[in-house]
Design a protein around this motif. Structure first.
Motif, PDB file in Angstrom:
ATOM      1  N   ALA A 138     -49.033  51.961  75.973  1.00 13.24           N
ATOM      2  CA  ALA A 138     -50.421  51.824  75.500  1.00 13.24           C
ATOM      3  C   ALA A 138     -50.514  51.895  73.974  1.00 13.24           C
ATOM      4  CB  ALA A 138     -51.276  52.918  76.130  1.00 13.24           C
ATOM      5  N   LEU A 139     -49.405  51.678  73.280  1.00 15.80           N
ATOM      6  CA  LEU A 139     -49.459  51.884  71.822  1.00 15.80           C
ATOM      7  C   LEU A 139     -50.258  50.822  71.072  1.00 15.80           C
ATOM      8  CD1 LEU A 139     -47.193  49.780  70.722  1.00 15.80           C
ATOM      9  CD2 LEU A 139     -45.620  51.678  70.903  1.00 15.80           C
ATOM     10  N   HIS A 140     -50.771  49.822  71.792  1.00 16.58           N
ATOM     11  CA  HIS A 140     -51.613  48.803  71.152  1.00 16.58           C
ATOM     12  C   HIS A 140     -53.105  49.154  71.277  1.00 16.58           C
ATOM     13  CE1 HIS A 140     -51.408  47.998  75.393  1.00 16.58           C
ATOM     14  NE2 HIS A 140     -52.279  47.011  75.338  1.00 16.58           N
ATOM     15  N   LEU A 141     -53.412  50.241  71.988  1.00 14.51           N
ATOM     16  CA  LEU A 141     -54.827  50.595  72.182  1.00 14.51           C
ATOM     17  C   LEU A 141     -55.197  51.743  71.253  1.00 14.51           C
ATOM     18  CD1 LEU A 141     -54.716  50.492  76.094  1.00 14.51           C
ATOM     19  CD2 LEU A 141     -55.634  48.725  74.575  1.00 14.51           C
ATOM     20  N   ASN A 142     -56.229  51.536  70.435  1.00  6.63           N
ATOM     21  CA  ASN A 142     -56.603  52.638  69.542  1.00  6.63           C
ATOM     22  C   ASN A 142     -57.452  53.656  70.312  1.00  6.63           C
ATOM     23  OD1 ASN A 142     -59.334  51.925  69.443  1.00  6.63           O
ATOM     24  ND2 ASN A 142     -59.044  50.619  67.652  1.00  6.63           N
ATOM     25  N   ILE A 143     -57.646  54.789  69.678  1.00  3.45           N
ATOM     26  CA  ILE A 143     -58.242  55.914  70.395  1.00  3.45           C
ATOM     27  C   ILE A 143     -59.667  55.625  70.890  1.00  3.45           C
ATOM     28  CG2 ILE A 143     -59.036  57.089  68.306  1.00  3.45           C
ATOM     29  CD1 ILE A 143     -57.423  59.414  70.295  1.00  3.45           C
ATOM     30  N   ASP A 144     -60.432  54.857  70.089  1.00  4.59           N
ATOM     31  CA  ASP A 144     -61.795  54.521  70.521  1.00  4.59           C
ATOM     32  C   ASP A 144     -61.756  53.635  71.768  1.00  4.59           C
ATOM     33  OD1 ASP A 144     -63.093  55.915  68.469  1.00  4.59           O
ATOM     34  OD2 ASP A 144     -62.642  54.286  67.075  1.00  4.59           O
ATOM     35  N   LYS A 145     -60.805  52.716  71.769  1.00  6.52           N
ATOM     36  CA  LYS A 145     -60.669  51.803  72.909  1.00  6.52           C
ATOM     37  C   LYS A 145     -60.278  52.598  74.165  1.00  6.52           C
ATOM     38  CE  LYS A 145     -60.192  47.847  75.014  1.00  6.52           C
ATOM     39  NZ  LYS A 145     -61.339  47.011  75.326  1.00  6.52           N
ATOM     40  N   ILE A 146     -59.368  53.572  73.987  1.00  9.87           N
ATOM     41  CA  ILE A 146     -58.930  54.374  75.147  1.00  9.87           C
ATOM     42  C   ILE A 146     -60.120  55.156  75.708  1.00  9.87           C
ATOM     43  CG2 ILE A 146     -57.399  56.251  75.907  1.00  9.87           C
ATOM     44  CD1 ILE A 146     -55.382  55.264  73.754  1.00  9.87           C
ATOM     45  N   ALA A 147     -60.909  55.734  74.811  1.00 12.44           N
ATOM     46  CA  ALA A 147     -62.088  56.486  75.273  1.00 12.44           C
ATOM     47  C   ALA A 147     -63.048  55.560  76.024  1.00 12.44           C
ATOM     48  CB  ALA A 147     -62.780  57.142  74.084  1.00 12.44           C
ATOM     49  N   GLU A 148     -63.183  54.328  75.517  1.00  9.60           N
ATOM     50  CA  GLU A 148     -64.068  53.348  76.171  1.00  9.60           C
ATOM     51  C   GLU A 148     -63.536  52.972  77.565  1.00  9.60           C
ATOM     52  OE1 GLU A 148     -64.737  49.888  73.581  1.00  9.60           O
ATOM     53  OE2 GLU A 148     -64.768  48.695  75.426  1.00  9.60           O
ATOM     54  N   ILE A 149     -62.208  52.779  77.667  1.00  8.04           N
ATOM     55  CA  ILE A 149     -61.598  52.426  78.967  1.00  8.04           C
ATOM     56  C   ILE A 149     -61.860  53.552  79.970  1.00  8.04           C
ATOM     57  CG2 ILE A 149     -59.350  52.149  80.140  1.00  8.04           C
ATOM     58  CD1 ILE A 149     -58.362  50.735  77.541  1.00  8.04           C
ATOM     59  N   ILE A 150     -61.689  54.793  79.500  1.00  6.10           N
ATOM     60  CA  ILE A 150     -61.895  55.939  80.402  1.00  6.10           C
ATOM     61  C   ILE A 150     -63.356  55.981  80.858  1.00  6.10           C
ATOM     62  CG2 ILE A 150     -61.965  58.480  80.458  1.00  6.10           C
ATOM     63  CD1 ILE A 150     -59.424  58.375  78.676  1.00  6.10           C
ATOM     64  N   HIS A 151     -64.245  55.745  79.931  1.00  7.05           N
ATOM     65  CA  HIS A 151     -65.673  55.748  80.276  1.00  7.05           C
ATOM     66  C   HIS A 151     -65.969  54.666  81.304  1.00  7.05           C
ATOM     67  CE1 HIS A 151     -69.868  54.387  79.729  1.00  7.05           C
ATOM     68  NE2 HIS A 151     -70.083  55.697  79.853  1.00  7.05           N
ATOM     69  N   THR A 153     -63.922  53.093  83.441  1.00  9.52           N
ATOM     70  CA  THR A 153     -63.271  53.120  84.759  1.00  9.52           C
ATOM     71  C   THR A 153     -63.433  54.455  85.479  1.00  9.52           C
ATOM     72  OG1 THR A 153     -61.206  53.560  83.623  1.00  9.52           O
ATOM     73  CG2 THR A 153     -61.511  51.336  84.409  1.00  9.52           C
ATOM     74  N   LEU A 154     -63.411  55.556  84.739  1.00  6.37           N
ATOM     75  CA  LEU A 154     -63.551  56.851  85.417  1.00  6.37           C
ATOM     76  C   LEU A 154     -64.996  57.347  85.385  1.00  6.37           C
ATOM     77  CD1 LEU A 154     -60.322  58.757  84.220  1.00  6.37           C
ATOM     78  CD2 LEU A 154     -60.649  57.444  86.308  1.00  6.37           C
ATOM     79  N   GLY A 155     -65.811  56.688  84.564  1.00  6.38           N
ATOM     80  CA  GLY A 155     -67.229  57.043  84.509  1.00  6.38           C
ATOM     81  C   GLY A 155     -67.501  58.366  83.825  1.00  6.38           C
ATOM     82  N   VAL A 156     -66.601  58.784  82.920  1.00  6.74           N
ATOM     83  CA  VAL A 156     -66.854  60.039  82.192  1.00  6.74           C
ATOM     84  C   VAL A 156     -66.787  59.804  80.683  1.00  6.74           C
ATOM     85  CG1 VAL A 156     -66.118  61.776  83.882  1.00  6.74           C
ATOM     86  CG2 VAL A 156     -64.403  60.648  82.508  1.00  6.74           C
ATOM     87  N   GLU A 157     -67.613  60.560  79.981  1.00  2.54           N
ATOM     88  CA  GLU A 157     -67.590  60.484  78.519  1.00  2.54           C
ATOM     89  C   GLU A 157     -66.462  61.381  78.037  1.00  2.54           C
ATOM     90  OE1 GLU A 157     -69.290  58.776  76.379  1.00  2.54           O
ATOM     91  OE2 GLU A 157     -70.938  58.026  77.602  1.00  2.54           O
ATOM     92  N   VAL A 158     -65.644  60.871  77.135  1.00  2.00           N
ATOM     93  CA  VAL A 158     -64.616  61.732  76.555  1.00  2.00           C
ATOM     94  C   VAL A 158     -64.610  61.508  75.052  1.00  2.00           C
ATOM     95  CG1 VAL A 158     -62.766  60.027  76.968  1.00  2.00           C
ATOM     96  CG2 VAL A 158     -62.162  62.425  76.656  1.00  2.00           C
ATOM     97  N   GLU A 159     -64.415  62.588  74.326  1.00  2.00           N
ATOM     98  CA  GLU A 159     -64.361  62.491  72.871  1.00  2.00           C
ATOM     99  C   GLU A 159     -63.143  61.654  72.492  1.00  2.00           C
ATOM    100  OE1 GLU A 159     -63.739  65.551  69.156  1.00  2.00           O
ATOM    101  OE2 GLU A 159     -63.949  66.356  71.175  1.00  2.00           O
ATOM    102  N   ALA A 160     -63.284  60.790  71.484  1.00  5.73           N
ATOM    103  CA  ALA A 160     -62.149  59.975  71.037  1.00  5.73           C
ATOM    104  C   ALA A 160     -61.203  60.846  70.208  1.00  5.73           C
ATOM    105  CB  ALA A 160     -62.647  58.770  70.247  1.00  5.73           C
ATOM    106  N   GLU A 161     -60.510  61.699  70.894  1.00  5.76           N
ATOM    107  CA  GLU A 161     -59.614  62.667  70.242  1.00  5.76           C
ATOM    108  C   GLU A 161     -58.409  62.822  71.176  1.00  5.76           C
ATOM    109  OE1 GLU A 161     -57.708  66.213  69.440  1.00  5.76           O
ATOM    110  OE2 GLU A 161     -59.063  66.223  71.172  1.00  5.76           O
ATOM    111  N   PRO A 162     -57.158  62.735  70.638  1.00  8.59           N
ATOM    112  CA  PRO A 162     -55.974  62.663  71.504  1.00  8.59           C
ATOM    113  C   PRO A 162     -55.880  63.775  72.553  1.00  8.59           C
ATOM    114  CG  PRO A 162     -55.339  62.276  69.228  1.00  8.59           C
ATOM    115  CD  PRO A 162     -56.787  62.626  69.207  1.00  8.59           C
ATOM    116  N   ARG A 163     -56.088  65.027  72.147  1.00  7.50           N
ATOM    117  CA  ARG A 163     -55.901  66.112  73.127  1.00  7.50           C
ATOM    118  C   ARG A 163     -56.966  66.056  74.228  1.00  7.50           C
ATOM    119  NH1 ARG A 163     -52.943  70.185  74.390  1.00  7.50           N
ATOM    120  NH2 ARG A 163     -51.545  69.726  72.687  1.00  7.50           N
TER     121      ARG A 163
END
Ligand code: SF4
Length: 401
Positions: A138-151, A153-163
């Motif tokens: 997943a090294l081509h996906l930036n952190i904002d994009k990952i947070a968006e994907i999680i939102h 597909t999993l339907g949850v808000e997550v802070e765009a922060e690695p931990r």
């Protein structure tokens, strides 16, 4: 990949390069490189013999051995092993990706939960589930994009922060793992004479999968080497080149199912780990492949250096086998057409990948040979015919107005 993803990928490659610079100049790594190059070349030259030895040794160790000639055979073998389950767990494995197992099992109503963080993110990214690097999918996906994907597909808000992202995915995967009693993994190297398989990881997920009732290990015959010492050397070199560290956090050596002899030295099976360990050894075109195409240890250094991969990303490659070597191997794993479609004619033949490869895989030479053979089946850029006709007729590659 879109422009943003390519930018993130290049920046991740740069960080990886910075991390590796010191270790790759270490004389110990240089001598390991020479040792492993010889191990890999000799092993590929003796692949059939090693396969026969491994079959006997696995069985001696209580590991069930199965052999799949084709990807279809492999899928069917695995399906017979997992039918009746509605969900199974998996770790990162190019070989499992190569045979298209996840899609196949999904069509049979069996869900696969990816346990590697990067793979899980890529799995959740339903718009494009292709990885960008064999070790960092997943090294081509930036952190904002990952947070968006999680939102999405999993339907949850997550802070765009690695931990925060890591914790959320970890809890989600652990919850799914409670439903699983079959774990599927690949293997990084296989010691034929010892009947052992080595799987490296940093996250600890392989350890969880190897503790399930059934552990299925899917591996290509090209991963065979003679001894466990050889296999350890291979994975140490792979780790150095792939991550810039001397060792991974974990190297699981699987040499049989769980057992104990702690009571009067009587052998009892089924202690804490897997009751059943099953190896699915796959040929799928490897025995007919150019030998040098199989030397690869899977570190991904070639794509970090490749100008074409840096420009276009995972359009250039085949499933988890990325870049020039990936397009080349796809001719043997699938077909001439697949190799053509995966970018056989995109390569510039610059040879940078060979310079960066710890076992000096001559990818540009392989690609030249394959272009010659693939064009005979009619797979070549049609514009080349036009250019050649223009040269013949006009003495110039350009058509006269
Ligand atoms: S030879 Fe081809 S695959 Fe290798 S680095 Fe150059 S462009 Fe990439």
């Amino acid at each position: 990949m879109d422009k943003k993803e390519l930018k993130t990928m290049r920046s991740s490659f740069q960080k990886l390069d910075e991390r590796r610079i010191e270790i790759l100049h270490d004389p110990r790594i240089h001598s390991l490189m020479e040792k492993v190059s010889k191990i890999r070349k000799d092993s590929i030259d003796n692949m059939e013999e090693l396969l026969e030895i491994s079959k006997i040794k696995f069985q001696d160790n209580g590991i069930e051995f199965t052999y799949a000639e084709t990807a279809e055979d492999a899928r069917n073998i695995i399906y017979q092993l997992v039918k009746g389950y509605s969900i199974i767990a998996k770790s990162k494995s190019n070989t499992v990706g190569e045979i298209g197992l996840s899609q196949f099992l999904k069509e049979k109503d069996i869900d696969i939960v990816e346990t590697d963080l990067g793979d899980r993110i890529v799995q959740l990214n339903y718009k494009d589930q292709r990885p960008a690097h064999p070790i960092g999918p997943a090294l081509h996906l930036n952190i904002d994009k990952i947070a968006e994907i999680i939102h999405d597909t999993l339907g949850v808000e997550v802070e765009a922060e690695p931990r925060a992202i890591m914790e959320l995915i970890k809890q989600d995967v652990l919850k799914e793992l409670e439903l699983c009693s079959v774990g599927i993994t690949g293997a990084n190297s296989v010691a034929a004479e010892d009947g052992s398989l080595i799987i490296v990881h940093n996250e600890g997920n392989i350890s969880l999968l190897s503790m399930m009732d059934t552990h299925i290990i899917v591996v290509g015959i090209d991963k065979l080497v003679p001894t466990i010492e050889d296999a350890i050397s291979v994975v140490k070199l792979e780790t150095a080149y792939a991550t810039g560290t001397y060792l991974p956090s974990y190297m699981n050596i699987i040499s049989g199912p769980s057992k104990t002899a702690d009571i009067e030295k009587r052998l009892l099976k089924d202690m804490y780990g897997a009751k059943k360990v099953i190896v699915v050894m796959i040929d799928n075109g490897r025995s007919k492949a150019l030998k040098e195409c199989l030397w690869c240890i899977g570190c991904g250094s070639c794509i970090v250096a490749c100008p074409v991969y840096n420009a276009v990303g995972n359009e250039f490659g085949f499933r988890g086998y990325l870049g020039g070597r990936g397009t080349a191997i796809s001719k043997f794993l699938e077909s001439d057409e697949s190799s053509y479609n995966n970018g056989l004619f995109m390569c510039t033949l610059c040879g940078l990948c060979t310079l960066e490869c710890p076992v000096s895989t001559p990818t540009s030479d392989i690609i030249e040979k394959l272009r010659f053979s693939v064009q005979k089946s009619g797979f070549y850029p049609k514009i080349h015919t036009q250019i050649s006709e223009n040269i013949k007729k006009e003495g110039s590659p350009f058509k006269k107005e």
